[in-house]
Design a protein around this motif. Structure first.
Motif, PDB file in Angstrom:
ATOM      1  N   ASP A  34      71.609  11.499  51.362  1.00 54.23           N
ATOM      2  CA  ASP A  34      71.029  10.607  52.379  1.00 54.23           C
ATOM      3  C   ASP A  34      71.879   9.361  52.583  1.00 54.23           C
ATOM      4  OD1 ASP A  34      69.002  12.401  52.594  1.00 54.23           O
ATOM      5  OD2 ASP A  34      67.510  11.213  51.517  1.00 54.23           O
ATOM      6  N   THR A  89      74.322  10.430  55.211  1.00 53.98           N
ATOM      7  CA  THR A  89      73.817  10.887  56.509  1.00 53.98           C
ATOM      8  C   THR A  89      73.004   9.821  57.245  1.00 53.98           C
ATOM      9  OG1 THR A  89      71.900  11.885  55.396  1.00 53.98           O
ATOM     10  CG2 THR A  89      73.804  13.309  55.804  1.00 53.98           C
ATOM     11  N   ASP A  90      72.346   8.933  56.515  1.00 54.50           N
ATOM     12  CA  ASP A  90      71.540   7.891  57.174  1.00 54.50           C
ATOM     13  C   ASP A  90      72.363   7.004  58.104  1.00 54.50           C
ATOM     14  OD1 ASP A  90      69.302   8.868  55.972  1.00 54.50           O
ATOM     15  OD2 ASP A  90      69.016   7.198  54.566  1.00 54.50           O
TER      16      ASP A  90
END
Length: 310
Positions: A46, A49-50
């Motif tokens: 994450d 990807t965030d």
């Protein structure tokens, strides 16, 4: 795309393999690149990807021994874009004595760092690098705010005689940029306060001074954005009235001309009826009719002139 940099005696240089104290810059990573970074540093996926979500808010997260700092940065769009300036998130990941930055596209603040426009950017000093990115981001906001103000002044010059909505739409797009800016600046302010609270005891005296300067610049950018937003909103309301008033002036003139032209038409229509009329057998009937029409039209023009309809 993954690029690795490290500060040497010659400055910031690109290297082939990651090592302690380096900076890994990632732009729009593919799935296999994300998996590669996760395996290298054992960081949550994450964190990588965030930052690729354009609507992600600024914040600080800690998980599995790694820290994610999400920073909202300004971005200048292409010259033909409707909205000239937007904002994009940049993820700064601290893990295993390595700094990783992640973004959807190449953002302006990273370009400035890679272009050598920042002083004392040393990749082994991760806190110093983060503060440099914070400061350059705040200064970029300030610079683009001045450009927005300049662009709004140029639009204002064309609005005085505008009858169409094109200039108002340009102002609306500038106002959208300001909305993006104020939202990002406020979320950055909250993130920086949290970062300062967490890292304060680890900073040197010089780094604390830089952090204080960053927060001051960010607050100033927020104030400037609020001021420009207020000015732009007032300008849009005022010139919407100007455009409406310009249109009313044109319509009033056209209506006045139409009424003046209707007077001779009315006289000619009445005298053209198939009934007995005065002077209809006179050789001067046409001239008399035209004279009456001209006199009545002149009286109408005089009345409208006195009432400032022309």
């Amino acid at each position: 795309m993954i690029t690795i940099y490290k500060t040497t005696a010659e400055g910031l240089e690109q290297i082939n393999e990651y090592e302690s104290g380096c900076w890994i810059h990632v732009v729009s990573p593919r799935l296999e690149e994300v998996e590669q970074l996760v395996s290298w540093f054992n960081i949550p996926s994450d964190f990588l990807t965030d930052p690729l979500d354009v609507d992600e808010r600024a914040r600080v997260e800690r998980e599995e021994g790694s820290t994610l700092i999400l920073l909202r940065t300004p971005k200048r769009e292409a010259p033909d874009a409707d909205i000239p300036f937007t904002t994009l998130p940049v993820g700064i990941i601290l893990t295993q004595n390595v700094m990783i930055t992640v973004s959807l596209t190449e953002v302006d603040v990273i370009r400035e760092v890679l272009g050598g426009r920042t002083k004392n950017f040393s990749t082994p000093n991760r806190t110093g690098c983060i503060l440099t990115l914070f400061l350059r981001t705040a200064l970029l906001f300030m610079r683009y705010l001045k450009e927005i103000n300049r662009m709004s002044n140029e639009v204002e010059k064309n609005l005085h005689k505008a009858l169409k909505n094109e200039q108002l739409i340009k102002l609306l797009n500038l106002e959208k940029s300001l909305v993006f800016f104020i939202t990002s600046l406020r979320s950055n302010a909250l993130m920086m306060e949290k970062f300062n609270t967490i890292e304060y005891n680890k900073m040197t005296e010089d780094e604390r001074d830089i952090m204080e300067e960053v927060m001051i610049e960010n607050k100033q950018a927020i104030e400037m954005t609020n001021i420009y937003t207020t000015i732009l909103s007032g300008m849009m309301d005022a010139f919407a009235s100007v455009i409406s008033n310009n249109l009313n002036v044109v319509m009033k003139l056209l209506t006045t001309v139409t009424i003046i032209l209707m007077i001779p038409t009315l006289v000619a229509s009445v005298y053209g009826m198939n009934v007995e009329l005065p002077y209809q057998h006179s050789p001067y009937a046409f001239l008399i009719t035209m004279a009456i029409s001209g006199v009545l039209a002149a009286i109408g023009i005089l009345i409208f002139w006195r009432k400032e309809f022309f």
